[in-house]
Design a protein around this motif. Structure first.
Motif, short mmCIF file in Angstrom:
data_model
loop_
_atom_site.label_atom_id
_atom_site.label_comp_id
_atom_site.label_asym_id
_atom_site.label_seq_id
_atom_site.Cartn_x
_atom_site.Cartn_y
_atom_site.Cartn_z
N GLU A 104 14.29 -10.07 -6.36
CA GLU A 104 14.77 -9.80 -4.62
C GLU A 104 15.88 -10.31 -4.80
N LEU A 105 16.86 -10.06 -3.76
CA LEU A 105 18.03 -10.09 -3.63
C LEU A 105 17.88 -9.83 -1.86
N ASP A 106 18.40 -10.39 -1.12
CA ASP A 106 18.04 -11.04 0.39
C ASP A 106 19.14 -11.32 1.68
N ASN A 150 -1.51 2.68 -20.11
CA ASN A 150 -0.75 1.31 -19.35
C ASN A 150 0.49 2.60 -19.16
N PRO A 151 0.59 3.01 -17.70
CA PRO A 151 1.86 3.81 -17.69
C PRO A 151 3.00 2.99 -16.76
N GLY A 152 2.73 1.99 -16.44
CA GLY A 152 3.16 1.18 -15.42
C GLY A 152 4.45 2.07 -14.47
N GLU A 153 4.38 1.18 -13.61
CA GLU A 153 5.37 1.84 -12.78
C GLU A 153 6.30 0.83 -12.56
N GLU A 154 7.74 1.76 -11.79
CA GLU A 154 8.71 0.81 -11.50
C GLU A 154 8.81 1.22 -9.92
N SER A 155 9.11 -0.12 -8.29
CA SER A 155 9.63 0.48 -7.46
C SER A 155 10.38 -0.20 -7.50
N VAL A 156 11.41 0.19 -5.78
CA VAL A 156 12.12 -0.73 -4.80
C VAL A 156 11.87 -0.46 -3.50
N ILE A 157 11.87 -1.22 -3.08
CA ILE A 157 10.85 -2.04 -1.90
C ILE A 157 11.97 -2.84 -0.42
N LEU A 158 12.13 -1.82 0.54
CA LEU A 158 12.98 -2.89 1.32
C LEU A 158 11.90 -3.89 1.99
N VAL A 159 12.07 -5.58 2.54
CA VAL A 159 11.21 -6.47 2.84
C VAL A 159 12.13 -6.87 3.52
N TYR A 160 11.29 -7.49 4.54
CA TYR A 160 11.43 -8.67 5.41
C TYR A 160 10.52 -9.52 5.44
N SER A 161 10.81 -10.87 5.63
CA SER A 161 9.84 -12.21 4.62
C SER A 161 9.86 -12.81 6.29
N VAL A 162 9.40 -13.53 6.34
CA VAL A 162 8.92 -14.99 7.56
C VAL A 162 8.42 -16.20 7.00
N GLY A 217 0.86 -1.55 -0.12
CA GLY A 217 0.02 0.09 0.07
C GLY A 217 0.95 1.15 0.21
N THR A 218 0.41 2.24 0.12
CA THR A 218 1.27 3.78 -0.49
C THR A 218 0.45 4.05 0.79
N SER A 219 0.59 5.27 0.76
CA SER A 219 0.40 6.86 1.86
C SER A 219 -0.78 7.35 1.13
N SER A 220 -0.44 7.34 -0.34
CA SER A 220 -2.27 8.18 -1.23
C SER A 220 -2.87 6.99 -0.90
N GLY A 221 -3.07 5.93 -0.50
CA GLY A 221 -3.96 5.43 -0.62
C GLY A 221 -4.22 3.56 -1.47
N ARG A 223 15.96 -18.34 8.99
CA ARG A 223 15.58 -18.29 7.41
C ARG A 223 13.94 -17.40 6.92
N SER A 224 13.82 -16.14 8.67
CA SER A 224 13.65 -15.49 7.62
C SER A 224 14.57 -14.42 6.69
N ARG A 225 14.02 -13.90 6.16
CA ARG A 225 15.28 -12.72 5.24
C ARG A 225 14.73 -11.36 5.46
N LEU A 226 16.27 -10.61 4.97
CA LEU A 226 15.74 -9.07 4.75
C LEU A 226 16.66 -8.49 3.41
N GLY A 227 15.60 -8.28 2.62
CA GLY A 227 16.62 -7.84 1.47
C GLY A 227 15.68 -6.51 0.39
N VAL A 228 16.64 -6.47 -0.37
CA VAL A 228 15.55 -5.23 -1.51
C VAL A 228 15.22 -5.82 -2.45
N ALA A 229 14.08 -5.67 -3.08
CA ALA A 229 13.00 -5.94 -3.90
C ALA A 229 12.78 -4.84 -5.00
N VAL A 230 13.65 -5.13 -6.27
CA VAL A 230 12.43 -4.33 -7.66
C VAL A 230 12.11 -4.68 -8.59
#
Length: 111
Positions: free
Chosen positions: A69-71, A96-108, A17-21, A77-84
């Protein structure tokens, strides 16, 4: 993440989600490429429901996401990484403008 339940493929589900809803709920498949005992590269693809909120109009309520994603994998077995990722509706609609994102990820792990 559900682990390698489809040969080498790992199903997963997620939400963002984003701060713009804006909201994106998705499901997809990825596979792990181990880069030593702790580092993992995971190429993945997903599709799901998108609600724009007051943010950018991506053209459809259905959007696809592809990326990697690079973790760092911890002993539990939890992971911390970055996803593009790139997200678009793959031409389902004229807009169809598309959108790119870079995300900090923590997975369990689920199991």
């Amino acid at each position: 993440r559900f682990g390698d339940v489809l040969w080498i493929l790992s199903p997963f589900v997620g939400v963002s989600g984003t701060s713009s809803g804006a909201f994106y709920g998705y499901a997809g498949l990825g596979f792990d490429i181990n880069l030593g005992p702790r580092w993992v590269l995971t190429p993945n693809v997903a599709g799901g429901y998108f609600a724009r909120g007051s943010g950018i109009d991506l053209g459809s309520w259905w959007e696809f996401r592809s990326g990697a994603e690079l973790d760092y994998r911890f002993a539990d077995r939890s992971r911390l990484g970055v996803a593009v990722h790139h997200m678009s509706n793959a031409g389902l609609t004229r807009r169809n403008p598309g959108e790119e994102s870079v995300i900090l990820v923590y997975s369990v792990p689920l199991r």
